[in-house]
Design a protein around this motif. Sequence first.
Motif, PDB file in Angstrom:
ATOM      1  N   LEU A 123     -11.300 -26.352 -29.514  1.00 50.01           N
ATOM      2  CA  LEU A 123     -12.154 -25.531 -28.542  1.00 50.01           C
ATOM      3  C   LEU A 123     -13.021 -24.500 -29.017  1.00 50.01           C
ATOM      4  N   ILE A 124     -11.487 -23.339 -29.428  1.00 53.82           N
ATOM      5  CA  ILE A 124     -12.277 -22.196 -29.875  1.00 53.82           C
ATOM      6  C   ILE A 124     -13.223 -22.054 -31.002  1.00 53.82           C
ATOM      7  N   ARG A 125     -14.125 -21.099 -31.310  1.00 51.46           N
ATOM      8  CA  ARG A 125     -15.247 -21.266 -31.842  1.00 51.46           C
ATOM      9  C   ARG A 125     -14.975 -21.545 -33.531  1.00 51.46           C
ATOM     10  N   LYS A 126     -15.762 -22.429 -34.407  1.00 50.64           N
ATOM     11  CA  LYS A 126     -15.509 -22.235 -35.505  1.00 50.64           C
ATOM     12  C   LYS A 126     -15.161 -20.927 -36.383  1.00 50.64           C
ATOM     13  N   ASP A 127     -15.590 -19.995 -36.371  1.00 50.62           N
ATOM     14  CA  ASP A 127     -16.030 -18.815 -36.828  1.00 50.62           C
ATOM     15  C   ASP A 127     -14.834 -17.497 -36.244  1.00 50.62           C
ATOM     16  N   VAL A 128     -14.091 -17.941 -35.108  1.00 51.96           N
ATOM     17  CA  VAL A 128     -13.294 -16.872 -34.913  1.00 51.96           C
ATOM     18  C   VAL A 128     -11.618 -17.251 -35.770  1.00 51.96           C
ATOM     19  N   PRO A 129     -11.825 -16.575 -36.831  1.00 51.69           N
ATOM     20  CA  PRO A 129     -10.538 -16.295 -37.662  1.00 51.69           C
ATOM     21  C   PRO A 129      -8.792 -16.130 -36.791  1.00 51.69           C
ATOM     22  N   ILE A 130      -8.247 -16.939 -37.031  1.00 52.21           N
ATOM     23  CA  ILE A 130      -6.400 -17.231 -36.360  1.00 52.21           C
ATOM     24  C   ILE A 130      -5.694 -16.434 -37.431  1.00 52.21           C
ATOM     25  N   THR A 131      -4.628 -15.815 -36.789  1.00 55.67           N
ATOM     26  CA  THR A 131      -3.395 -14.992 -37.827  1.00 55.67           C
ATOM     27  C   THR A 131      -2.353 -15.295 -36.913  1.00 55.67           C
ATOM     28  N   MET A 132      -1.163 -16.854 -37.490  1.00 56.58           N
ATOM     29  CA  MET A 132       0.077 -16.544 -37.255  1.00 56.58           C
ATOM     30  C   MET A 132       0.559 -15.947 -37.543  1.00 56.58           C
ATOM     31  N   ILE A 133       1.812 -15.622 -36.423  1.00 53.70           N
ATOM     32  CA  ILE A 133       2.789 -14.812 -37.391  1.00 53.70           C
ATOM     33  C   ILE A 133       4.174 -14.699 -36.431  1.00 53.70           C
ATOM     34  N   TYR A 134       5.024 -14.998 -36.954  1.00 55.92           N
ATOM     35  CA  TYR A 134       6.181 -16.268 -36.220  1.00 55.92           C
ATOM     36  C   TYR A 134       7.207 -15.087 -37.441  1.00 55.92           C
ATOM     37  N   GLY A 135       8.544 -15.006 -35.557  1.00 56.52           N
ATOM     38  CA  GLY A 135       9.931 -14.291 -36.437  1.00 56.52           C
ATOM     39  C   GLY A 135      10.561 -16.106 -37.483  1.00 56.52           C
ATOM     40  N   ALA A 136      11.116 -15.870 -38.883  1.00 53.12           N
ATOM     41  CA  ALA A 136      11.672 -16.992 -39.093  1.00 53.12           C
ATOM     42  C   ALA A 136      12.701 -17.021 -38.762  1.00 53.12           C
ATOM     43  N   ASN A 137      13.707 -16.687 -37.501  1.00 50.54           N
ATOM     44  CA  ASN A 137      14.450 -17.175 -37.243  1.00 50.54           C
ATOM     45  C   ASN A 137      13.834 -17.518 -35.770  1.00 50.54           C
ATOM     46  N   THR A 138      13.287 -17.083 -34.921  1.00 51.27           N
ATOM     47  CA  THR A 138      12.810 -17.817 -34.224  1.00 51.27           C
ATOM     48  C   THR A 138      13.500 -18.987 -33.178  1.00 51.27           C
ATOM     49  N   TRP A 139      13.221 -19.847 -31.679  1.00 49.52           N
ATOM     50  CA  TRP A 139      13.172 -20.398 -31.164  1.00 49.52           C
ATOM     51  C   TRP A 139      12.118 -20.759 -30.623  1.00 49.52           C
ATOM     52  N   ILE A 140      11.459 -20.049 -31.369  1.00 48.92           N
ATOM     53  CA  ILE A 140       9.542 -21.245 -30.676  1.00 48.92           C
ATOM     54  C   ILE A 140       9.700 -21.845 -32.187  1.00 48.92           C
ATOM     55  N   ASP A 141       8.691 -23.117 -31.604  1.00 48.95           N
ATOM     56  CA  ASP A 141       8.090 -24.107 -33.205  1.00 48.95           C
ATOM     57  C   ASP A 141       7.459 -23.606 -34.417  1.00 48.95           C
ATOM     58  N   THR A 142       8.003 -22.955 -35.294  1.00 50.63           N
ATOM     59  CA  THR A 142       7.384 -22.474 -36.418  1.00 50.63           C
ATOM     60  C   THR A 142       5.724 -23.936 -36.727  1.00 50.63           C
ATOM     61  N   SER A 143       6.479 -24.748 -36.874  1.00 50.63           N
ATOM     62  CA  SER A 143       5.991 -25.840 -37.477  1.00 50.63           C
ATOM     63  C   SER A 143       3.755 -25.641 -36.551  1.00 50.63           C
ATOM     64  N   THR A 144       4.178 -25.572 -35.523  1.00 51.11           N
ATOM     65  CA  THR A 144       3.084 -25.451 -34.967  1.00 51.11           C
ATOM     66  C   THR A 144       1.831 -24.026 -35.716  1.00 51.11           C
ATOM     67  N   GLY A 145       1.919 -23.931 -36.193  1.00 51.35           N
ATOM     68  CA  GLY A 145       1.007 -22.569 -37.441  1.00 51.35           C
ATOM     69  C   GLY A 145       0.815 -24.114 -38.519  1.00 51.35           C
ATOM     70  N   LYS A 146       1.201 -25.155 -39.088  1.00 57.16           N
ATOM     71  CA  LYS A 146       0.553 -26.068 -39.959  1.00 57.16           C
ATOM     72  C   LYS A 146      -0.363 -26.790 -38.770  1.00 57.16           C
ATOM     73  N   LYS A 147       0.050 -27.103 -37.971  1.00 65.23           N
ATOM     74  CA  LYS A 147      -0.710 -28.166 -36.244  1.00 65.23           C
ATOM     75  C   LYS A 147      -2.038 -27.105 -36.648  1.00 65.23           C
ATOM     76  N   VAL A 148      -1.895 -26.705 -36.204  1.00 64.69           N
ATOM     77  CA  VAL A 148      -3.172 -25.541 -35.778  1.00 64.69           C
ATOM     78  C   VAL A 148      -4.105 -25.556 -36.872  1.00 64.69           C
ATOM     79  N   LYS A 149      -3.780 -25.683 -38.679  1.00 62.70           N
ATOM     80  CA  LYS A 149      -4.407 -24.866 -39.421  1.00 62.70           C
ATOM     81  C   LYS A 149      -5.381 -26.392 -38.936  1.00 62.70           C
TER      82      LYS A 149
END
Length: 355
Positions: free
Chosen positions: A289-315
């Motif tokens: 739903l975010i407008r197409k022209d808004v660029p997004i960068t997702m920065i993760y810690g390599a050792n985080t407990w957050i699911d880092t595959s989310t970045g690929k899914k956002v793409k």
Amino acid sequence: MGWLGSTRQGLFTMADDLEQQPQGWLSSWLPAWRPTSMSQLKNVEARILQCLQNKFLARYVSLPNQNKIWTVTVSPELRDRTPLVMVHGFGGGVGLWILNMDPLSARRTVHTFDLLGFGRSSRPAFPRDPEGAENEFVTSIETWRETMGIPSMILLGHSLGGFLATSYSIKYPERVKHLILVDPWGFPLRPTDPSEIRAPPTWVKAVASVLGRSNPLAVLRVAGPWGPGLVQRFRPDFKRKFADFFEDDTISEYIYHCNAQNPSGETAFKSMMESFGWARRPMLERIHLIRKDVPITMIYGANTWIDTSTGKKVKLQRPDSYVRDMEIEGASHHVYADQPHIFNAVVEEICDSVD
């Protein structure tokens, strides 16, 4: 410290302290048991902000609904470039950006603020439903921006701050030049298969087992005089992360005093989440739903407990938009403090791509 040395005291006395008024016999008894107050939070934060080398302005920004947002602006004189606005995560506050504020404000203004219900900002009662609580946060950010007179910004959010920055960008895309999400919370849908769930850190499991259905950080308030020690016990890593600036327990004290007050934003977060790691309204279902022209960068810690595959899914959700995801080695969830030099360089590069 130059400019700051002669005026620091004024910066911290110009704003009224938002002391919480006790209500009822239990509330009036608890402060004596719980060694905290907004004044103590103010004092420990002042020790942290003394480390800033660049000019800064710290003050309350009053919103039309009488709520106040505690705001720290670094390098306010640099007005030629789009400002960077940084939104902290759950249980945090402006002080936790101390490793980042000076480097990132070398060539542009940086604004940090305590989210409504956290840190030194007002702690109102939030709506109890997930959507209402989220909207209250987002509306407060937009009203703050409007009051500050910021036409557009590079918006960076960490953890819960990343979730809210995304929600804000859905509603106010014209205000966001670039959205930077740092280990954002609340994106994935909760898996139905338990084997797919990434184990949270030990301290999260310990707190969850103690608290059950209580607010996430209720243990700090119930623990009374042992509360500060609990922060040091559960999160000794914070002392290490900020060791270049503080050899004592300044950061642990700051985290304690941020979270031992009236649990306003914390209660709102509880209504927005299930089982701590998951959002009731996952952001992956809405990121398109975010407008197409808004660029997004997702920065993760390599050792985080957050699911880092989310970045690929956002793409995948935004095939016609700029989406970049990256991991920083040697960093866990608090990327900005685990690897501050790399983090600052990455964020500065993104900012320079804007202007």
